[in-house]
Every structure is written in C-alpha cells, then in structure tokens.
Enzyme design. Structure first.
Site, PDB file in Angstrom:
ATOM      1  N   HIS A 342       0.993  -1.284  -0.097  1.00 27.29           N
ATOM      2  CA  HIS A 342       0.010  -0.072  -0.069  1.00 27.29           C
ATOM      3  C   HIS A 342       0.811   1.183   0.026  1.00 27.29           C
ATOM      4  CE1 HIS A 342      -3.762   2.114   0.119  1.00 27.29           C
ATOM      5  NE2 HIS A 342      -3.207   3.122   0.924  1.00 27.29           N
ATOM      6  N   ALA A 343       0.686   2.152  -0.758  1.00 25.97           N
ATOM      7  CA  ALA A 343       1.736   3.273  -0.961  1.00 25.97           C
ATOM      8  C   ALA A 343       1.688   4.320   0.013  1.00 25.97           C
ATOM      9  CB  ALA A 343       1.052   4.163  -2.105  1.00 25.97           C
ATOM     10  N   HIS A 372       0.112  11.701  -5.882  1.00 25.88           N
ATOM     11  CA  HIS A 372      -0.518  11.802  -4.756  1.00 25.88           C
ATOM     12  C   HIS A 372       0.767  11.793  -3.690  1.00 25.88           C
ATOM     13  CE1 HIS A 372      -3.413  11.030  -1.596  1.00 25.88           C
ATOM     14  NE2 HIS A 372      -2.432  10.369  -0.982  1.00 25.88           N
ATOM     15  N   GLU A 373       1.526  10.738  -3.939  1.00 23.80           N
ATOM     16  CA  GLU A 373       2.389  10.525  -3.112  1.00 23.80           C
ATOM     17  C   GLU A 373       3.805  11.640  -2.972  1.00 23.80           C
ATOM     18  OE1 GLU A 373       2.329   8.194  -0.736  1.00 23.80           O
ATOM     19  OE2 GLU A 373       0.296   7.526  -1.694  1.00 23.80           O
ATOM     20  N   HIS A 376       2.715  14.369  -0.753  1.00 23.65           N
ATOM     21  CA  HIS A 376       3.041  14.307   0.636  1.00 23.65           C
ATOM     22  C   HIS A 376       4.565  14.776   0.986  1.00 23.65           C
ATOM     23  CE1 HIS A 376      -0.477  12.239   2.187  1.00 23.65           C
ATOM     24  NE2 HIS A 376      -0.623  11.253   1.064  1.00 23.65           N
ATOM     25  N   GLU A 400      -3.449  14.944   2.568  1.00 20.96           N
ATOM     26  CA  GLU A 400      -3.773  14.082   1.394  1.00 20.96           C
ATOM     27  C   GLU A 400      -4.261  14.483   0.392  1.00 20.96           C
ATOM     28  OE1 GLU A 400      -3.519  10.798   1.525  1.00 20.96           O
ATOM     29  OE2 GLU A 400      -3.003  10.830   3.603  1.00 20.96           O
ATOM     30  N   HIS A 501      -6.665   0.395   5.279  1.00 15.05           N
ATOM     31  CA  HIS A 501      -6.460   1.514   6.380  1.00 15.05           C
ATOM     32  C   HIS A 501      -7.139   0.969   7.565  1.00 15.05           C
ATOM     33  CE1 HIS A 501      -5.819   3.351   2.574  1.00 15.05           C
ATOM     34  NE2 HIS A 501      -5.190   4.367   3.471  1.00 15.05           N
ATOM     35  N   TYR A 511      -9.370  11.420   3.834  1.00 14.45           N
ATOM     36  CA  TYR A 511      -9.524  11.433   2.489  1.00 14.45           C
ATOM     37  C   TYR A 511     -10.880  12.009   1.751  1.00 14.45           C
ATOM     38  CZ  TYR A 511      -5.753   8.133   3.093  1.00 14.45           C
ATOM     39  OH  TYR A 511      -4.565   7.357   3.562  1.00 14.45           O
TER      40      TYR A 511
HETATM   41  O1  X8Z Z   1      -4.146   5.298   0.874  1.00 16.96           O
HETATM   42  C1  X8Z Z   1      -4.192   6.189   0.095  1.00 16.96           C
HETATM   43  C2  X8Z Z   1      -2.825   6.460  -0.452  1.00 16.96           C
HETATM   44  C3  X8Z Z   1      -1.823   6.646   0.383  1.00 16.96           C
HETATM   45  S1  X8Z Z   1      -1.988   7.912   1.453  1.00 16.96           S
HETATM   46  C4  X8Z Z   1      -2.392   5.579  -1.460  1.00 16.96           C
HETATM   47  N1  X8Z Z   1      -5.373   6.529  -0.616  1.00 16.96           N
HETATM   48  C5  X8Z Z   1      -6.845   6.103  -0.071  1.00 16.96           C
HETATM   49  C6  X8Z Z   1      -6.872   4.796  -0.467  1.00 16.96           C
HETATM   50  O2  X8Z Z   1      -6.125   4.297  -1.182  1.00 16.96           O
HETATM   51  O3  X8Z Z   1      -7.701   4.245   0.281  1.00 16.96           O
HETATM   52  C7  X8Z Z   1      -5.425   7.555  -1.604  1.00 16.96           C
HETATM   53  C8  X8Z Z   1      -6.970   7.835  -1.984  1.00 16.96           C
HETATM   54  C9  X8Z Z   1      -7.462   7.205  -0.984  1.00 16.96           C
HETATM   55 ZN    ZN Z   2      -1.803   9.792   0.964  1.00 21.73          ZN
END
Ligand code: X8Z
Ligand code: ZN
Length: 602
Positions: A342-343, A372-373, A376, A400, A501, A511
């Site tokens: 997960h990024a 996106h990354e 950050h 975010e 998450h 988000y």
């Molecule tokens: O978790 C993330 C990023 C890292 S902060 C990849 N996002 C959420 C997800 O993937 O659930 C970005 C959009 C929503």
């Molecule tokens: Zn993020």
C-alpha cells in the site's frame, strides 16, 4: 516522520518527571508548562529518528525479526507519547503562550492509537498493529488454481469483464480478514482504554478532535459536506448502474437497487475510473485517448512516471526530489521478499531523505498515485523547518489533498500534450468524456471516504460490536455508496478488515476532506493565475508564483489552526464543496439528462 502518516503506533519506556506535581498547591506555572513541552518535543523527536527507520525496514522487508524490532520500537514510542499526552493534561488550566497551548493540544492528539498507561499495554498494542498490517500485506489466496496477491487480484478487478472472475477475485481477497477480527477487537478495546485515559470518550472522538473543532462539530461538518455532494453521487450511481446493466444483464446487475461491488474496477469500489470502457457515453464524440495506453505507447516505466511527477512539481518552483529518492525508495514490488505494497510517502530524517514506497505499475491509476505520494513529500519538505510538533499538515485532509491537487492539473490533456505524452489536445467536444472519467474517481470516492470512519466511529464507541462488524459495515456501504456484495457473505466475514486503512489503523475521514480541499485549492490556484476557462481545463503547470504561495501555506505545517492555512492560499476559511460542483457542473447537467426516466437511488 509524522506519526499520523505512519499507520500504527508504538509503546515505550522512559520514566518521566512530572513537573506539574512539584507545584501541586499552586498548580503548575506557565514556565513549567513551557519547559515540559520543550522536553517532550525533544524526546519525541529523538525517538522518531529510530521508529521511522524500524518502520521503513519492516514495511519494505517483512520477516518475523523486522516485525519484532518495529513492534518494540513502536511500543516504546507509544508508551512515551502516551505518558506525555497524559501529562499535557495537567496544564489544561494554565495560562500559557499560544505556541505552548497548541503544542500541549498536539501532544494529547499525537497518537492514532494511544495505549493504556499500564505495563505491557503499549507493547501489546503495537504487536497487534504490526500483526494486522503484516497479515493484510502478505496474504495470498487461490485464484484459478494458483496463489495470488492483493496486487494480482486488483489487476483482475481492473481489467476483467467476466463477472465470475470478478466475483472470485473479490471473494478471494475478502478471505484475508476473518482471521483478523479477534485481534482487531482487542486493538479497539486497548486503544479505547488509552483514549479514555487521555480524557477522550473513545478513539473515534480522539480522531475527530484533529480538526480544530470538537468531535461533535466535526461529525456535523462531514455530514454538511456530504449533503452538498450527495445528489451528484446519486446521479453518477444511477448512470453507472444503467451502463452495468446494459453490459452484464439483469442477472448480474439489475436496473434498480444497489450496484454489485465487484463490477466497479476496484477492490473496494472506492474509485471507478478503471471501468471507463464499460460506462463510456454514447451519443457524444468518443475519447481520443486513454492515459494508460499513452503511457504504454510512449514506453513509460515506473521510474519515468516518478520523474514525470517530480518534473511537474519542479515546474511550480519546488526543488527536485533528492537523488536518494531514486536510489532508496521502493518504487516497485520486489521479487524476493514480502513488503507493504500500500503506497505511502516517507520523510526519514526530517531533512532531505524523502522516499516513496509503492508497488507501481504503468497504469493511469498509478500515474495519479505517484503524484499523490510525491505531494506528501513536497509537504514534508515544506514544513521541515518547523519545530517537531508542528511538522504535520494543517489537518489530515490537507496532507492528502496536495498531490491530488497537482493531479488535477497533471491529468489535463493540455499538460499531457505539453510533456509529449499526447499529440493533440482534444477540443471541448471531449469535455464530457474527460469529466466523466474524473468523476468516476473523484465523485465515486466521496461516500466511501465518508463511511469508512463512520463505521469505525461506531466500532470505537461500542455501538458496533465484533459480532455486528460485517452487518454494520454493509449497512453503511448500502446507505452511502448504494453497494451490495457479489453474493451472500459468510458468517465469519470481516469485510472492513480487507481494507488497508482498517487493518493498519489509518484514520480515513482525511481522504473525504481531501477530495473537497483539492478542488478548493484548484479553484483558488486557477483564479490566481488568471484562468478564465472552465475549471476542469485549467492546469497550473509551470506557475511558479502560484507554487510559491502554495509553499507558504504548506510551510506553516500544523503551527496554526487549519482555517488560517486554508485562508493563506485560498482566501477562504471554510471547507466548501462548491468548488467540486463548479468543476463538475457540465457533467452533472449531462448526467441528469442521461438519467431521465430512470428510477435513481436504491
Ligand atoms: O491510501 C491512500 C494513498 C496513501 S495515503 C495511496 N489513498 C486512499 C486509499 O487508497 O484508500 C489515496 C486515496 C484514498
Ligand atoms: Zn496519501
């Protein structure tokens, strides 16, 4: 690095002096409060250098030993931070300067999962966190006779149009989480006890306190914002359901009622851009390009995609990512070891050692994710000169929103043309396809962004018991997203745990807020550069004066309440979804026409 960006938490060891106690009669003084904050800040900064590195090693090389080491380090940090948070409360009634007051508040909110203040509790909590994350990150299941990872399953969801395969990949991945339920329930109980010890009703209330308002006010705020955008989501849902029905027929996707969650191109049905081909509008000029095909055709690889994002930020006046960004990051999935795919974006040393960790593929989705990354990372570098406790975003939503704001420009055809990816900029007649594609990601996400923590707030406040985890999760999925699972769920299912998450305890309302802030930033930035056309065609590429003003907002870190940061860049002090409406206005009108005669809703 900012602990709130790092999934879980920690626990620890230091015996603390209690400056408040010495002056017990008269109560602590302002000077004592200041001295306490200085010591807490220095100690937390020191342990951060250690926990960030153990977390990096654990996330990029999952073996029992790295799990053990990181759990130990995170445990020590949690213990230390919990003690300081409790001690900060001693100064609640003391008249102190505004900087000290804010730092005392931030000390109380430092941890995502606080531990109870008793021996062993922080260690147990950090072990549970690490175990849940590792289970999620290393899980494999059988698909068509061979073991596959979440990454592989996401590929199936993204590319397959065979409902039986989609269902199998979706159901297969959701077998990751029944085994997590007991540990998750224990993590909830422990961290709730910790939150209560700090004076919060529960962990959910602690998370809702991170927005410079009371937990109840924040809840009302997200509901207000959802009401602003809900009609738009319902319009999109209606249109997409109709197209899915055309494609798959009544037996797979009926014309009315909820949408089957595995048909939307994403494991969590949170963003739907991957099924553009299925929902493509008829009766308008078809799209002349597909970002993914352009990337492939021009020979892009993950490093080049990263360099491209870097180039975008440089065009706004930001310094390039350091060389070590390219040598020390984990940009693609390693072949020979288990990692957290997960990024995430990392600031290793609070100076210049910035990194990204992801399992990038050459897709339109990952083109967005790398912007996106890196957003950050850009924020982390902007606030690095703040004192440690102020090194964070104005609120979680801001962190975010930065990279997504960049993405709103970096996904315009004008920009893709400027960097040589797209040969010819399409005319206005492609606005609807473009906006539909954007809405499939931005608008489709909103109810998911909202409901993940609505679920967890109920878990933390006890309204949702472990036995009801799955029933209540799906009740919210239905209520807000209008979704249903592809088939009946097994009695032991814990589908929320199949979302990163939740498994990793990263709060999620950030988000939802970010999907709104990014449009506020975009609207303000486009005004600043004197853009007169429609918002969705505006690109801020190359706009250094705008970049400087944006940097000034980011450089504030979390030193001031977020409305001040928002105002510094946009002139607005309130979160406001009217910018989302402004951006998508032509599409909303078009969708309304398409849906005429349909029975929308579910
Ligand atoms: O978790 C993330 C990023 C890292 S902060 C990849 N996002 C959420 C997800 O993937 O659930 C970005 C959009 C929503
Ligand atoms: Zn993020």
């Amino acid at each position: 690095m900012n602990l709130k960006l790092l999934a879980a938490c920690a626990a620890g060891a230091l015996a603390l002096a209690a400056p408040g106690l010495a002056a017990a009669h008269a109560g602590p003084t302002a000077a004592e409060a200041k001295a306490f904050v200085e010591k807490a800040e220095a100690d937390l900064a020191a342990i951060d250098g250690y926990t960030t590195r153990t977390a990096w090693v654990r996330a990029t090389y999952i073996i029992p030993e790295t799990l053990w080491l990181d759990a130990k380090a995170q445990g020590e940090q949690t213990e230390l931070a919990t003690k300081y948070a409790m001690e900060a409360a001693h100064y609640d009634g003391v008249a102190v300067d505004p900087v000290t007051r804010r730092k005392l508040m931030l000390l109380k909110q430092f941890l995502t999962l606080p531990a109870p203040d008793r021996p062993g509790a922080a260690a147990e909590l950090s072990e549970l966190s690490g175990k849940l994350n590792a289970t999620y990150s290393t899980y494999k299941f059988d698909f068509k006779g061979k073991p596959i990872t979440l990454n592989d399953a996401e590929d199936v969801l993204r590319t397959s149009r065979d409902p039986a395969d989609l269902k199998a990949a979706w159901e297969g991945w959701h077998t990751v989480s029944p085994q997590m339920r007991g540990d998750y329930a224990r993590l909830v109980a422990l961290s709730n006890e910790g939150a209560k010890g700090l004076g919060y009703a529960d962990v959910g209330a602690l998370w809702r306190s991170n927005y410079d308002m009371s937990p109840a006010e924040f809840e009302a705020e997200v509901d207000r914002l959802w009401k602003q955008v809900e009609p738009f989501y319902k319009n999109l849902h209606c249109y997409v359901r109709g197209k899915l029905n055309e494609k798959y027929g009544d037996a797979v996707q009926p014309k009315t009622g909820p949408i089957r969650a595995d048909l939307l191109g994403n494991m969590w049905a949170q963003e739907w851009g991957n099924i553009y081909d299925v929902v493509e509008p008829t009766g308008v000029k078809p799209r002349s390009y597909d970002l993914q095909q352009l990337l492939v055709a021009k020979g892009y690889d993950p490093i080049r995609m990263t360099r491209t994002a870097d180039g975008f930020y440089q065009s706004l006046g930001f310094a390039p990512m350091p060389d070590t960004y390219y040598t020390q990051s984990m940009i693609t999935r390693p072949r020979d070891r288990e990692v957290v795919c997960h990024a995430s974006a990392w600031d290793i040393d609070g100076k210049d050692d910035l990194r990204v960790k992801m399992c990038m593929k050459v897709t339109a989705e990952d083109f967005q994710v790398i912007h996106h990354e890196m957003g950050h990372n850009i924020y982390q570098r902007a606030y690095k000169d703040q004192p440690y406790l102020f090194r964070g975003s104005a609120n979680g939503g801001f962190h975010e929103a930065i990279g997504d704001f960049a993405g709103l420009s970096a996904e315009t055809p004008t920009y893709l043309n400027q960097i040589g990816l797209l040969d010819k900029v399409p005319g206005e007649d492609e606005d609807i396809p473009f906006l539909l594609d954007m809405a499939l990601d931005k608008i489709a996400f909103l109810p998911f962004g909202l409901m993940v923590d609505k679920f967890r707030w109920d878990v933390f406040n006890g309204q949702t018991t472990p036995e009801a985890y799955n029933k209540d999760w799906w009740a919210l999925r239905l209520k807000y997203q209008g979704l249903m699972p592809p088939g009946p769920r097994p009695a032991d299912a814990f589908d929320a745990g199949a979302k990163y998450h939740v498994a990793a305890s990263v709060s999620y309302e950030r988000y939802f807020m970010a999907r709104i802030y990014q449009f506020q930033f975009h609207r303000a930035a486009c005004r600043q550069i004197g853009w007169k056309g429609p918002l969705h065609r505006c690109s801020v590429y190359g706009q250094k004066a705008m970049g400087e003003k944006f940097n000034a907002m980011m450089a504030m870190g979390q030193s001031r309440p977020w409305p001040e940061a928002l105002e510094a860049f946009t002139g607005e002090r309130r979160t406001d979804a009217s910018a989302v409406a402004d951006y998508f206005r032509p599409l909303d009108a078009w969708l309304t026409r398409q849906n005429k005669g349909q029975q929308c809703g579910w």
